[in-house]
Design a protein around this motif. Sequence first.
Motif, PDB file in Angstrom:
ATOM      1  N   ALA A 116       0.847  -1.200   0.000  1.00 16.35           N
ATOM      2  CA  ALA A 116       0.000   0.000   0.000  1.00 16.35           C
ATOM      3  C   ALA A 116       0.885   1.254   0.000  1.00 16.35           C
ATOM      4  N   GLY A 117       0.445   2.289  -0.684  1.00 19.10           N
ATOM      5  CA  GLY A 117       1.175   3.553  -0.679  1.00 19.10           C
ATOM      6  C   GLY A 117       2.369   3.539  -1.616  1.00 19.10           C
ATOM      7  N   GLU A 118       3.206   4.533  -1.455  1.00 13.17           N
ATOM      8  CA  GLU A 118       4.372   4.693  -2.322  1.00 13.17           C
ATOM      9  C   GLU A 118       5.453   3.683  -1.962  1.00 13.17           C
ATOM     10  N   VAL A 119       6.067   3.082  -2.970  1.00 18.46           N
ATOM     11  CA  VAL A 119       7.121   2.084  -2.778  1.00 18.46           C
ATOM     12  C   VAL A 119       8.464   2.712  -3.140  1.00 18.46           C
ATOM     13  N   ARG A 120       9.410   2.670  -2.212  1.00 20.62           N
ATOM     14  CA  ARG A 120      10.707   3.311  -2.431  1.00 20.62           C
ATOM     15  C   ARG A 120      11.502   2.612  -3.524  1.00 20.62           C
ATOM     16  N   ASP A 121      11.450   1.290  -3.548  1.00 17.48           N
ATOM     17  CA  ASP A 121      12.222   0.524  -4.538  1.00 17.48           C
ATOM     18  C   ASP A 121      11.282  -0.491  -5.186  1.00 17.48           C
ATOM     19  N   PRO A 122      10.561  -0.083  -6.242  1.00 20.64           N
ATOM     20  CA  PRO A 122       9.576  -0.984  -6.867  1.00 20.64           C
ATOM     21  C   PRO A 122      10.179  -2.295  -7.374  1.00 20.64           C
ATOM     22  N   ALA A 123      11.393  -2.232  -7.916  1.00 27.76           N
ATOM     23  CA  ALA A 123      12.004  -3.447  -8.450  1.00 27.76           C
ATOM     24  C   ALA A 123      12.271  -4.461  -7.338  1.00 27.76           C
ATOM     25  N   ARG A 124      12.753  -3.963  -6.203  1.00 26.96           N
ATOM     26  CA  ARG A 124      13.031  -4.858  -5.077  1.00 26.96           C
ATOM     27  C   ARG A 124      11.725  -5.438  -4.517  1.00 26.96           C
ATOM     28  N   ALA A 125      10.691  -4.597  -4.445  1.00 28.91           N
ATOM     29  CA  ALA A 125       9.405  -5.088  -3.945  1.00 28.91           C
ATOM     30  C   ALA A 125       8.843  -6.170  -4.857  1.00 28.91           C
ATOM     31  N   ALA A 126       8.974  -5.974  -6.172  1.00 30.82           N
ATOM     32  CA  ALA A 126       8.491  -6.978  -7.119  1.00 30.82           C
ATOM     33  C   ALA A 126       9.291  -8.268  -7.001  1.00 30.82           C
ATOM     34  N   ALA A 127      10.593  -8.148  -6.782  1.00 29.75           N
ATOM     35  CA  ALA A 127      11.428  -9.333  -6.640  1.00 29.75           C
ATOM     36  C   ALA A 127      11.059 -10.120  -5.376  1.00 29.75           C
ATOM     37  N   LYS A 128      10.817  -9.394  -4.287  1.00 29.32           N
ATOM     38  CA  LYS A 128      10.407 -10.061  -3.047  1.00 29.32           C
ATOM     39  C   LYS A 128       9.062 -10.759  -3.221  1.00 29.32           C
ATOM     40  N   ALA A 129       8.145 -10.121  -3.948  1.00 29.05           N
ATOM     41  CA  ALA A 129       6.852 -10.755  -4.217  1.00 29.05           C
ATOM     42  C   ALA A 129       7.045 -12.028  -5.031  1.00 29.05           C
ATOM     43  N   GLY A 130       7.956 -11.976  -6.002  1.00 30.86           N
ATOM     44  CA  GLY A 130       8.241 -13.170  -6.794  1.00 30.86           C
ATOM     45  C   GLY A 130       8.784 -14.304  -5.959  1.00 30.86           C
ATOM     46  N   GLU A 131       9.648 -13.950  -5.002  1.00 29.17           N
ATOM     47  CA  GLU A 131      10.221 -14.972  -4.121  1.00 29.17           C
ATOM     48  C   GLU A 131       9.140 -15.601  -3.235  1.00 29.17           C
ATOM     49  N   PHE A 132       8.246 -14.779  -2.713  1.00 27.50           N
ATOM     50  CA  PHE A 132       7.209 -15.321  -1.851  1.00 27.50           C
ATOM     51  C   PHE A 132       6.223 -16.157  -2.657  1.00 27.50           C
ATOM     52  N   GLY A 133       5.895 -15.703  -3.870  1.00 24.56           N
ATOM     53  CA  GLY A 133       5.025 -16.506  -4.717  1.00 24.56           C
ATOM     54  C   GLY A 133       5.639 -17.863  -5.033  1.00 24.56           C
ATOM     55  N   ALA A 134       6.950 -17.880  -5.277  1.00 26.55           N
ATOM     56  CA  ALA A 134       7.640 -19.141  -5.540  1.00 26.55           C
ATOM     57  C   ALA A 134       7.585 -20.065  -4.327  1.00 26.55           C
ATOM     58  N   GLU A 135       7.621 -19.485  -3.129  1.00 24.39           N
ATOM     59  CA  GLU A 135       7.537 -20.288  -1.913  1.00 24.39           C
ATOM     60  C   GLU A 135       6.138 -20.888  -1.755  1.00 24.39           C
ATOM     61  N   VAL A 136       5.106 -20.117  -2.075  1.00 21.50           N
ATOM     62  CA  VAL A 136       3.745 -20.653  -2.017  1.00 21.50           C
ATOM     63  C   VAL A 136       3.591 -21.818  -3.002  1.00 21.50           C
ATOM     64  N   ILE A 137       4.143 -21.652  -4.188  1.00 23.97           N
ATOM     65  CA  ILE A 137       4.084 -22.723  -5.188  1.00 23.97           C
ATOM     66  C   ILE A 137       4.873 -23.934  -4.717  1.00 23.97           C
ATOM     67  N   ARG A 138       6.019 -23.698  -4.083  1.00 21.97           N
ATOM     68  CA  ARG A 138       6.813 -24.826  -3.573  1.00 21.97           C
ATOM     69  C   ARG A 138       6.015 -25.630  -2.557  1.00 21.97           C
ATOM     70  N   GLN A 139       5.300 -24.938  -1.682  1.00 22.07           N
ATOM     71  CA  GLN A 139       4.524 -25.640  -0.673  1.00 22.07           C
ATOM     72  C   GLN A 139       3.380 -26.437  -1.309  1.00 22.07           C
ATOM     73  N   PHE A 140       2.741 -25.876  -2.330  1.00 22.34           N
ATOM     74  CA  PHE A 140       1.710 -26.638  -3.028  1.00 22.34           C
ATOM     75  C   PHE A 140       2.311 -27.861  -3.708  1.00 22.34           C
TER      76      PHE A 140
END
Length: 341
Positions: free
Chosen positions: A264-288
């Motif tokens: 939510a709100g302004e993101v200081r480092d959009p690229a880093r935030a997107a990368a972290k989201a990708g990592e967490f999504g990969a973890e959810v997929i790993r658990q499935f």
Amino acid sequence: MAKPPLSMKPTGWFQVAWSDEIAVGDVRTMKYFGQEMIAWRAESGALTVMNAYCEHLGAHLGYGGTVHGEVLQCPFHGWQWNQQGRNVCIPYEDRPNRGRRITTYPVIERNESVYIWHDTENREPFFDAPDVFAGFADGSTAADYYPQQRLFRQGLEMHPQYVLENGVDFAHFKYVHNTPIVPVFTRHDFDDPVSYVDFTITFEGDDGQRIEDVNSGVEAINGGLGIAVTKSWGMIDNRTISAITPVDESTSDVRFMVYIGRPAGEVRDPARAAAKAGEFGAEVIRQFSQDIHIWAHQRYSDPPALAGSELQGFTAIREWAKRFYPDGRGGSAAELAAHTR
């Protein structure tokens, strides 16, 4: 896998593709429920899923068939078929063959996915496929999330009901996913074809935690046996969609999708935030994927040897599942109580 006593031709909505896999003018081949099928997208964007063979002389429309505006043309003799599966043109005759029709399937596009309605008794859809956003009625849309991340596994020896039963299987979380505590289910609603399961859970901490101190959980909506969507709360914001579609009498295709919420709100480092989201999504997929590894080698136990605390959830979901088997091959949930220990 031992062949389950459950029919591999249940009624409901089932995923056969992702929407972006079928562009305007594309003809895509597929096989589900033991039937060769095709999906094609007309110039208007309308999507049709139908059985694959031309009613003229049996040419497979997925191999050389071409889209012309709003119709599909057979590669063999140029017969044209509309989105209702009716012949509308025989190029060397004055009139079409109005007596023959290719079987088509009710189709909707939702969750960036293509769903067809399958029913061996040819009934019209009697429930709706769940929407991973609108289904939770909290105002969220895909714009609030990073792009969908996906898993696709083909031809696994498993039944869609295995995945739905996983939704009431509280004990597996600790042993498959290494959660610090066993979750507590707060809702089992199996009154209608679309069912609801909510539970309190955490993936962080240690064995010393008490469930009373956990402030996170998952809400799930099951649209029949083919589609389940979830929403998390109190943890990293994520939504998931699991879709299991029978291919033949022993195998299914598995699709799993996850959305990670944007900050939510302004993101200081959009690229880093997107990368972290990708990592967490990969973890959810790993658990499935951990669950898939179990399901793909599982034998359907009917009746199962349940512990007493498991009886209520498994009895409810197996009784609920029976409604999706017109041929009656839906297991014997009524016997569960006699086999607890």
